[in-house]
Design a protein around this motif. Structure first.
Motif, mmCIF file in Angstrom:
data_model
loop_
_atom_site.group_PDB
_atom_site.id
_atom_site.type_symbol
_atom_site.label_atom_id
_atom_site.label_comp_id
_atom_site.label_asym_id
_atom_site.label_seq_id
_atom_site.Cartn_x
_atom_site.Cartn_y
_atom_site.Cartn_z
ATOM 1 N N ARG A 135 0.829 -1.202 0.000
ATOM 2 C CA ARG A 135 0.000 0.000 0.000
ATOM 3 C C ARG A 135 0.870 1.262 0.000
ATOM 4 N NH1 ARG A 135 -2.462 -1.242 3.937
ATOM 5 N NH2 ARG A 135 -4.534 -1.823 3.141
ATOM 6 N N VAL A 171 -6.653 1.042 -4.335
ATOM 7 C CA VAL A 171 -7.169 -0.214 -4.899
ATOM 8 C C VAL A 171 -7.568 -0.019 -6.359
ATOM 9 C CG1 VAL A 171 -9.012 -1.931 -4.744
ATOM 10 C CG2 VAL A 171 -7.916 -1.076 -2.658
ATOM 11 N N ALA A 229 -4.496 -0.055 -8.389
ATOM 12 C CA ALA A 229 -3.966 -1.416 -8.433
ATOM 13 C C ALA A 229 -4.771 -2.277 -9.409
ATOM 14 C CB ALA A 229 -3.989 -2.029 -7.033
ATOM 15 N N ASP A 286 -3.791 -5.686 -8.395
ATOM 16 C CA ASP A 286 -4.738 -6.218 -7.414
ATOM 17 C C ASP A 286 -4.843 -7.742 -7.484
ATOM 18 O OD1 ASP A 286 -7.020 -5.517 -5.454
ATOM 19 O OD2 ASP A 286 -8.002 -6.814 -6.924
ATOM 20 N N VAL A 340 -1.926 -9.250 -5.602
ATOM 21 C CA VAL A 340 -1.903 -8.824 -4.196
ATOM 22 C C VAL A 340 -2.931 -9.631 -3.400
ATOM 23 C CG1 VAL A 340 -2.405 -6.919 -2.615
ATOM 24 C CG2 VAL A 340 -1.027 -6.520 -4.658
ATOM 25 N N TYR A 376 -2.624 -6.026 0.834
ATOM 26 C CA TYR A 376 -1.951 -4.741 0.669
ATOM 27 C C TYR A 376 -1.052 -4.390 1.854
ATOM 28 C CZ TYR A 376 -4.735 -3.762 -3.465
ATOM 29 O OH TYR A 376 -5.287 -3.802 -4.729
#
Length: 616
Positions: A467, A483, A486, A492, A495, A502
């Motif tokens: 993050r 987000v 990402a 995302d 992750v 994150y």
């Protein structure tokens, strides 16, 4: 990897053969020591208090032997009278007790004042070193990129860490002892002349001899201490290089070569350190020898003075104590000589960093574009890393707002240099670059770079959570924005597979994520920052083919309404660019779109065929 043409590489730390970095001639001990002392000027009030406490402490301690001499006379007179059978003769224990009580009180008070002096001086030293570290940190941000091109990272880190720590240790260990020693010498000399000017002159003969010995040995050891810390820096540079590229060293079977280079540099450091410590270590035994000669002379002359009745036993005893107190601080100063030499040698290296030429300052009256559109124009730009090796000459081009400008060409053509000039990492030799009609030299670097997002082939992540790394360019970003960025850059999806999502901690080398995942994180970082100008330097080189296709779609969304400069080796990634610049030897030899350049059958056509002929 895109390589900048004719860019000077660091002599050490960029490759296994980059040794023998030339080192500027070191300054002499005096000017550097004076400059280091000058950094304590803001602490003058605290230093005055330190001196006052030191004077009081030394005065109490120096008075002790004189009073103890009276106690010796009380005992001696009582014993002598008893031996002579004087009626009622005895030691006056009442007077003796009062004298000893005075001595005890003086020594206790002296110790308390010495403790207060040490505590206050420790605070002074730590504030001075704190300010020195802060100045070095600020200096690093004002240095041009050219400076870092010519400095191995390990050598620079050694100056910022090892040398400053050595300065701190030197100041901490020497200042208090040096002050106490000087004050003790002054106080003892006064007391010795008070007791016996003749014996004082005998004892003082050691001073000129001590100064000669210290000067001769110190001059020779200073050069060796400079070599010691220089070799420490080059050894650190090699270690940092070898461990950063540990896998490459193993893959190419260079362990033995790396170990041999380490042994060579370690031997250089060993020789310099051994020589410095040995030479400076001669000072203390030399001082002890001179001290013993002085002690013998004082004892002989003092004995003769007692037999002649010119002095009492207590006075001679007190004087002998003073002679020991006199030579002891001189010996302590001599024993500190190696530490002081080492500390000043480190100070020289730090001052060389602080004296390095800085980048041109930002304008006092900074300008800002009336509207941020992302229009970039090069007007007759010339640039070279070395004055005698021109790279870019009389280059002119315009990137209109929202355009995607692709820059292609062989390695060393000057592609990365071109975008570095936009960022003002280097200053132009001639011409100018404008952003939305404003010369970039009239913008503050902070304002200029805040409008630019950059994704490099060499990914950089810092130790922290995923993050934090994504939000690096926009620290106040919300969770939803992070987000969203990402997801747009396909971060995302991987992750979510991590146990901590994150909140996963990435180490400073990013070894717990793959090279492609690191590349995606840097793209997400740029996406979130939402700059008006985007620079992509082989930004998708570390991702797989499928991910590259996805990222290209994300990049298309990212580039919309933004001016983008894309440096690419894989020509398939820039077919849709609005303008393609073909560079050779720092010049734009062709420009146009993909179809136009292929039809021209020039340099771009040759590059394209070189990549796709085998596939075709």
């Amino acid at each position: 990897m895109t390589t900048t043409a004719q860019r000077p590489q660091a002599p050490v730390g960029r490759g296994m053969t980059g040794m023998g970095m030339p080192v500027s001639k070191a300054k002499s001990f005096g000017p550097s020591a004076k400059r280091l002392a000058g950094r304590m000027r803001p602490e003058r009030n605290a230093l005055i208090a330190v001196v006052a406490l030191g004077v009081t402490s030394v005065a109490f301690n120096v008075a002790g032997p004189k009073i103890l001499g009276e106690a010796t006379d009380i005992i001696f007179d009582g014993v002598l009278a008893h031996l002579r059978h004087v009626p009622g003769a005895a030691i006056d224990f009442g007077a003796l007790g009062r004298v000893l009580a005075w001595v005890l009180a003086l020594y206790v008070a002296g110790s308390l004042f010495a403790w207060a002096q040490g505590w206050l001086l420790n605070n002074v030293v730590q504030r001075v070193v704190f300010k020195l570290r802060a100045d070095v940190e600020e200096k690093l941000h004002r240095l041009p990129l050219r400076y870092f091109d010519g400095q191995p990272r390990g050598e620079l880190l050694s100056r910022v860490t090892n040398d400053i720590d050595n300065i701190s240790q030197t100041l901490q260990q020497t200042l208090s002892q040096l002050l106490t020693s000087v004050l003790t010498v002054i106080g003892v000399i006064v007391m010795m002349f008070w007791i016996s000017p003749l014996l004082a002159l005998v004892a003082l003969t050691v001073i000129p001899l001590s100064m000669i010995v210290t000067a001769v040995i110190g001059k020779r050891s200073q050069k060796l201490f400079i070599a010691q810390w220089r070799n420490t820096g080059t050894l650190n540079a090699h270690i940092e290089e070898a461990f950063t590229g540990h896998q490459v060293v193993k893959v190419f079977g260079q362990q033995r070569a790396s170990e041999a280079e380490f042994r060579r540099r370690n031997d250089d450091l060993f020789g310099a350190a051994l020589g410095a410590q040995f030479i400076s270590g001669l000072i203390m035994p030399s001082m002890m020898f001179l001290s013993n000669l002085s002690y013998v002379a004082v004892a002989v002359v003092g004995g003769l003075r007692i037999t002649s009745g010119s002095m009492s036993l207590g006075e001679v005893q007190a004087f002998i104590q003073y002679s020991r107190q006199f030579t002891q601080p001189l010996t302590q100063v001599a024993s500190m000589a190696n530490l002081m030499q080492s500390g000043v040698a480190s100070a020289e290296r730090v001052f060389e960093l602080l004296d390095a030429e800085e980048q041109e300052p930002d304008p006092a009256q900074a300008s800002l574009p009336a509207e941020r559109r992302g229009r970039v124009e090069f007007e007759h730009v010339s640039f070279s890393y070395q004055p005698d090796q021109p790279l870019i000459e009389d280059l002119s081009l315009v990137a209109e707002p929202g355009q995607t400008v692709a820059i292609v060409g062989p390695t060393g053509a000057g592609k990365t240099t071109l975008v570095n000039l936009i960022m003002r990492f280097y200053e132009l030799d001639a011409g100018r670059i404008t952003l939305d009609g404003v010369d970039v030299t009239r913008l503050r670097r902070e304002d200029l770079r805040s409008q630019i997002g950059m994704v490099l082939q060499d990914t950089w992540l810092f130790g922290g959570t995923i993050r934090d790394n994504i939000a690096y360019g926009k620290p106040d970003a919300t969770e939803e924005e992070i987000v969203a960025a990402a997801k747009a850059t396909f971060v995302d999806r991987f992750v979510r597979t991590l146990p901590d999502g994150y909140d996963t901690i990435i180490d400073d080398e990013g070894t717990n994520v793959s090279a492609g995942e690191k590349q995606l994180l840097t793209i997400a970082r740029a996406f979130l920052a939402a700059p008006s100008l985007l620079i992509l330097d082989e930004a998708t080189s570390s991702v797989d083919t499928r991910t590259e296709s996805l990222v290209q779609h994300a990049m298309a969304a990212l580039r919309s309404s933004r001016t983008s400069f894309v440096i690419a080796h894989r020509l398939s990634t820039i077919r849709d660019a609005d303008l393609i610049l073909v560079m050779e030897s720092g010049r734009i030899v062709e420009q146009g779109n993909h179809e136009h350049l292929l039809a021209a059958r020039g340099a771009y056509h040759r590059l394209y065929n070189a990549q796709f002929a085998a596939t075709a």
